[in-house]
Design a protein around this motif. Structure first.
Motif, PDB file in Angstrom:
ATOM      1  N   MET A   1       0.839  -1.186   0.000  1.00 22.83           N
ATOM      2  CA  MET A   1       0.000   0.000   0.000  1.00 22.83           C
ATOM      3  C   MET A   1       0.883   1.247   0.000  1.00 22.83           C
ATOM      4  N   ILE A   2       0.393   2.274  -0.697  1.00 23.55           N
ATOM      5  CA  ILE A   2       1.068   3.566  -0.701  1.00 23.55           C
ATOM      6  C   ILE A   2       0.041   4.636  -0.327  1.00 23.55           C
ATOM      7  N   THR A   3       0.532   5.750   0.182  1.00 25.62           N
ATOM      8  CA  THR A   3      -0.350   6.864   0.529  1.00 25.62           C
ATOM      9  C   THR A   3      -0.209   7.961  -0.519  1.00 25.62           C
ATOM     10  N   VAL A   4      -1.344   8.440  -1.020  1.00 28.57           N
ATOM     11  CA  VAL A   4      -1.395   9.556  -1.958  1.00 28.57           C
ATOM     12  C   VAL A   4      -2.456  10.535  -1.449  1.00 28.57           C
ATOM     13  N   GLU A   5      -2.511  11.692  -2.063  1.00 33.87           N
ATOM     14  CA  GLU A   5      -3.525  12.673  -1.705  1.00 33.87           C
ATOM     15  C   GLU A   5      -4.390  12.972  -2.917  1.00 33.87           C
ATOM     16  N   VAL A   6      -5.637  13.310  -2.657  1.00 35.80           N
ATOM     17  CA  VAL A   6      -6.565  13.755  -3.695  1.00 35.80           C
ATOM     18  C   VAL A   6      -7.020  15.145  -3.280  1.00 35.80           C
ATOM     19  N   ALA A   7      -6.896  16.114  -4.205  1.00 36.15           N
ATOM     20  CA  ALA A   7      -7.208  17.501  -3.878  1.00 36.15           C
ATOM     21  C   ALA A   7      -8.250  18.075  -4.829  1.00 36.15           C
ATOM     22  N   TYR A   8      -9.109  18.928  -4.257  1.00 39.41           N
ATOM     23  CA  TYR A   8     -10.101  19.661  -5.042  1.00 39.41           C
ATOM     24  C   TYR A   8     -10.269  21.017  -4.383  1.00 39.41           C
ATOM     25  N   ALA A   9     -10.357  22.067  -5.187  1.00 37.21           N
ATOM     26  CA  ALA A   9     -10.467  23.411  -4.620  1.00 37.21           C
ATOM     27  C   ALA A   9     -11.544  24.215  -5.320  1.00 37.21           C
ATOM     28  N   VAL A  52      -1.314  15.669 -11.641  1.00 36.14           N
ATOM     29  CA  VAL A  52      -0.514  15.241 -10.495  1.00 36.14           C
ATOM     30  C   VAL A  52       0.488  16.354 -10.228  1.00 36.14           C
ATOM     31  N   PHE A  53       0.399  16.961  -9.062  1.00 37.11           N
ATOM     32  CA  PHE A  53       1.256  18.089  -8.681  1.00 37.11           C
ATOM     33  C   PHE A  53       1.252  19.191  -9.743  1.00 37.11           C
ATOM     34  N   GLY A  54       0.078  19.557 -10.240  1.00 40.52           N
ATOM     35  CA  GLY A  54      -0.043  20.674 -11.169  1.00 40.52           C
ATOM     36  C   GLY A  54       0.260  20.358 -12.617  1.00 40.52           C
ATOM     37  N   ALA A  56      -0.965  18.416 -15.818  1.00 41.43           N
ATOM     38  CA  ALA A  56      -2.141  17.731 -16.355  1.00 41.43           C
ATOM     39  C   ALA A  56      -1.781  16.335 -16.851  1.00 41.43           C
ATOM     40  N   ILE A  57      -2.710  15.413 -16.656  1.00 36.71           N
ATOM     41  CA  ILE A  57      -2.522  14.054 -17.161  1.00 36.71           C
ATOM     42  C   ILE A  57      -3.624  13.768 -18.173  1.00 36.71           C
ATOM     43  N   ARG A  58      -3.262  13.070 -19.228  1.00 33.07           N
ATOM     44  CA  ARG A  58      -4.212  12.796 -20.314  1.00 33.07           C
ATOM     45  C   ARG A  58      -5.271  11.780 -19.932  1.00 33.07           C
ATOM     46  N   ASP A  59      -4.845  10.715 -19.293  1.00 31.91           N
ATOM     47  CA  ASP A  59      -5.775   9.636 -18.988  1.00 31.91           C
ATOM     48  C   ASP A  59      -5.632   9.205 -17.532  1.00 31.91           C
ATOM     49  N   PRO A  60      -6.492   9.728 -16.654  1.00 28.18           N
ATOM     50  CA  PRO A  60      -6.393   9.378 -15.234  1.00 28.18           C
ATOM     51  C   PRO A  60      -6.524   7.881 -14.964  1.00 28.18           C
ATOM     52  N   ARG A  61      -7.163   7.153 -15.881  1.00 22.84           N
ATOM     53  CA  ARG A  61      -7.334   5.704 -15.681  1.00 22.84           C
ATOM     54  C   ARG A  61      -6.053   4.918 -15.966  1.00 22.84           C
ATOM     55  N   SER A  62      -5.075   5.549 -16.600  1.00 22.69           N
ATOM     56  CA  SER A  62      -3.832   4.830 -16.874  1.00 22.69           C
ATOM     57  C   SER A  62      -2.618   5.472 -16.197  1.00 22.69           C
ATOM     58  N   GLN A  63      -2.809   6.607 -15.533  1.00 23.29           N
ATOM     59  CA  GLN A  63      -1.704   7.289 -14.852  1.00 23.29           C
ATOM     60  C   GLN A  63      -1.438   6.622 -13.505  1.00 23.29           C
ATOM     61  N   VAL A  64      -0.374   5.819 -13.444  1.00 20.79           N
ATOM     62  CA  VAL A  64      -0.018   5.107 -12.216  1.00 20.79           C
ATOM     63  C   VAL A  64       0.630   6.087 -11.241  1.00 20.79           C
ATOM     64  N   GLY A  68       3.121   9.355  -2.163  1.00 18.95           N
ATOM     65  CA  GLY A  68       3.257  10.783  -1.931  1.00 18.95           C
ATOM     66  C   GLY A  68       2.693  11.678  -3.018  1.00 18.95           C
ATOM     67  N   ASP A  69       2.247  11.125  -4.136  1.00 20.65           N
ATOM     68  CA  ASP A  69       1.672  11.938  -5.216  1.00 20.65           C
ATOM     69  C   ASP A  69       0.396  12.624  -4.744  1.00 20.65           C
ATOM     70  N   ARG A  70       0.113  13.784  -5.335  1.00 17.97           N
ATOM     71  CA  ARG A  70      -1.144  14.483  -5.068  1.00 17.97           C
ATOM     72  C   ARG A  70      -1.918  14.585  -6.376  1.00 17.97           C
ATOM     73  N   VAL A  71      -3.062  13.939  -6.426  1.00 15.29           N
ATOM     74  CA  VAL A  71      -3.946  14.009  -7.588  1.00 15.29           C
ATOM     75  C   VAL A  71      -4.830  15.233  -7.412  1.00 15.29           C
ATOM     76  N   GLU A  72      -4.882  16.077  -8.425  1.00 20.76           N
ATOM     77  CA  GLU A  72      -5.701  17.280  -8.373  1.00 20.76           C
ATOM     78  C   GLU A  72      -6.825  17.146  -9.388  1.00 20.76           C
ATOM     79  N   ILE A  73      -8.023  17.459  -8.965  1.00 24.29           N
ATOM     80  CA  ILE A  73      -9.196  17.441  -9.851  1.00 24.29           C
ATOM     81  C   ILE A  73      -9.449  18.895 -10.228  1.00 24.29           C
ATOM     82  N   TYR A  74      -9.478  19.174 -11.536  1.00 29.23           N
ATOM     83  CA  TYR A  74      -9.607  20.551 -11.997  1.00 29.23           C
ATOM     84  C   TYR A  74     -11.045  20.907 -12.324  1.00 29.23           C
ATOM     85  N   ARG A  75     -11.401  22.155 -12.010  1.00 29.68           N
ATOM     86  CA  ARG A  75     -12.714  22.695 -12.357  1.00 29.68           C
ATOM     87  C   ARG A  75     -12.632  23.316 -13.750  1.00 29.68           C
TER      88      ARG A  75
END
Length: 106
Positions: A1-9, A52-54, A56-64, A68-75
């Motif tokens: 297991m690894i720990t990551v963060e998910v962010a939304y603002a 991830v950390f600002g 942009a990623i093209r395909d969130p379903r394939s971005q491993v 410590g990574d922070r996934v950001e959801i953009y508005r």
């Protein structure tokens, strides 16, 4: 297991959720596991852009993710950044032009 963060603002509120995921989990997996979409109903993990950390990623379903990574959801953008910048520049120029005659008339 690894720990990551998910962010939304939002303009007035932000949320960062730490979540444990299996090694090899994707950005999409982390967003689903974080359950952040339950707190912010406007989030659509299937179509919202993510990064991830600002970056942009093209395909969130394939971005491993890595530990410590922070996934950001953009508005969605309310205004085109180039258009907004041009409006600010025009407004500043108008203010400057308005002030110049007063300075020269003294």
């Amino acid at each position: 297991m690894i720990t990551v963060e998910v962010a939304y603002a939002l303009p007035h509120e932000q949320k960062i959720v730490a979540v444990q995921v299996e090694e090899g989990a994707t950005a999409y997996d982390a967003v689903i596991k974080s359950r952040i979409a339950e707190q912010f109903t406007q989030i659509d993990p299937d179509s919202d852009p993510m990064g991830v950390f600002g970056k942009a990623i093209r395909d969130p379903r394939s971005q491993v993710l890595n530990a410590g990574d922070r996934v950001e959801i953009y508005r969605p953008l309310i205004a085109d950044p180039k258009e907004a910048r041009a409006k600010r520049a025009a407004k500043l120029k108008a203010q400057k032009d308005k002030e110049e005659p007063q300075a020269g008339g003294e």
